[in-house]
Scaffold this active site. Structure first.
Site, PDB file in Angstrom:
ATOM      1  N   HIS A  69     -22.470  46.091 -61.716  1.00  0.00           N
ATOM      2  CA  HIS A  69     -23.737  46.524 -61.089  1.00  0.00           C
ATOM      3  C   HIS A  69     -23.489  46.868 -59.641  1.00  0.00           C
ATOM      4  O   HIS A  69     -23.804  46.083 -58.760  1.00  0.00           O
ATOM      5  CB  HIS A  69     -24.765  45.401 -61.201  1.00  0.00           C
ATOM      6  CG  HIS A  69     -26.186  45.845 -60.998  1.00  0.00           C
ATOM      7  ND1 HIS A  69     -26.799  45.865 -59.773  1.00  0.00           N
ATOM      8  CD2 HIS A  69     -27.098  46.280 -61.885  1.00  0.00           C
ATOM      9  CE1 HIS A  69     -28.051  46.275 -59.911  1.00  0.00           C
ATOM     10  NE2 HIS A  69     -28.261  46.528 -61.175  1.00  0.00           N
ATOM     11  N   ILE A  75     -24.472  46.522 -55.886  1.00  0.00           N
ATOM     12  CA  ILE A  75     -25.827  46.169 -55.451  1.00  0.00           C
ATOM     13  C   ILE A  75     -26.234  44.904 -56.195  1.00  0.00           C
ATOM     14  O   ILE A  75     -26.077  44.817 -57.415  1.00  0.00           O
ATOM     15  CB  ILE A  75     -26.846  47.296 -55.782  1.00  0.00           C
ATOM     16  CG1 ILE A  75     -26.485  48.586 -55.063  1.00  0.00           C
ATOM     17  CG2 ILE A  75     -28.264  46.856 -55.436  1.00  0.00           C
ATOM     18  CD1 ILE A  75     -27.369  49.764 -55.458  1.00  0.00           C
ATOM     19  N   GLY A  78     -31.986  43.266 -58.530  1.00  0.00           N
ATOM     20  CA  GLY A  78     -33.277  42.836 -57.998  1.00  0.00           C
ATOM     21  C   GLY A  78     -33.803  41.585 -58.672  1.00  0.00           C
ATOM     22  O   GLY A  78     -34.397  40.724 -58.025  1.00  0.00           O
ATOM     23  N   VAL A  79     -33.563  41.455 -59.966  1.00  0.00           N
ATOM     24  CA  VAL A  79     -34.053  40.261 -60.664  1.00  0.00           C
ATOM     25  C   VAL A  79     -33.397  38.995 -60.123  1.00  0.00           C
ATOM     26  O   VAL A  79     -33.996  37.918 -60.174  1.00  0.00           O
ATOM     27  CB  VAL A  79     -33.872  40.362 -62.194  1.00  0.00           C
ATOM     28  CG1 VAL A  79     -34.716  41.483 -62.759  1.00  0.00           C
ATOM     29  CG2 VAL A  79     -32.423  40.543 -62.573  1.00  0.00           C
ATOM     30  N   GLU A  83     -35.032  35.539 -58.820  1.00  0.00           N
ATOM     31  CA  GLU A  83     -34.530  34.231 -59.235  1.00  0.00           C
ATOM     32  C   GLU A  83     -34.215  33.356 -58.022  1.00  0.00           C
ATOM     33  O   GLU A  83     -34.488  32.156 -58.022  1.00  0.00           O
ATOM     34  CB  GLU A  83     -33.290  34.390 -60.119  1.00  0.00           C
ATOM     35  CG  GLU A  83     -32.616  33.091 -60.507  1.00  0.00           C
ATOM     36  CD  GLU A  83     -33.445  32.169 -61.407  1.00  0.00           C
ATOM     37  OE1 GLU A  83     -33.197  30.947 -61.387  1.00  0.00           O
ATOM     38  OE2 GLU A  83     -34.336  32.656 -62.130  1.00  0.00           O
TER      39      GLU A  83
END
Length: 179
Positions: A69, A75, A78-79, A83
């Site tokens: 990723h 990067i 976003g999740v 978290e």
């Protein structure tokens, strides 16, 4: 001088033990069940009981999600910032739970999540979580993640305490196998 005895007793209050307002990684790990590679906060730098918490995540290229990723442009997903907000909130929530060893904090909702800037290796993610609503087993919190003072992500998250499933004891596993 006067012959009359005068008493000027001054009572000084003994200050209560100062509440701890920071946590190192060992203290965080004593609260949260998460471990590498899913423990996403490194330090808690501010705590206001039942109100807010500020945590730090040092983002490094050695983290496993960067392999895919994205290749050649890593990067942080976003999740994972969401978290990290939940884990920071968990440090705040779980300090208030006396039987926390028997509980897990789980997500029950994510609202209004926005991802505003990419989080890259070398960034230091500052995670601030404020309590919006606190009930005995559930909390609604507003989280904001920043890098160098710029907002990279924000969301409203809800979490609930649930009973932790216990691993069966070795004796219970072997029950019924003896004839």
């Amino acid at each position: 001088m006067s012959d009359s005895p005068t008493s000027t007793t001054v009572e000084t209050a003994v200050p209560a033990a100062a509440e701890k307002t920071t946590m190192d990684i060992v203290e965080i790990m004593s609260l949260l069940p998460h471990r590498y590679p899913f423990l996403l906060i490194d330090r808690v730098i501010e705590i206001e009981r039942r109100t807010r918490v500020v945590a730090i995540k040092n983002v490094t290229v050695n983290e496993p999600h960067f392999v895919g990723h994205f290749p050649d442009y890593p990067i942080m997903p976003g999740v994972l910032t969401i978290e990290a907000m939940a884990q920071a909130g968990g440090t705040l929530l779980l300090t208030e739970i006396p039987d926390r060893g028997d509980k897990l904090m789980v997500f029950t909702g994510i609202e209004e999540a926005h991802f505003r800037r990419p989080v890259l290796p070398g960034d230091q993610l500052r995670i601030e979580v404020k309590v919006l609503n606190w009930r005995s087993r559930a909390v609604k919190m507003q989280g904001v993640c920043t890098v160098d003072g710029k907002v990279v992500a924000d969301a409203t998250i809800t979490c609930q305490l649930v009973p932790r499933m216990r691993k069966p004891k070795a004796a219970e596993k072997s029950e019924g196998t003896n004839a």
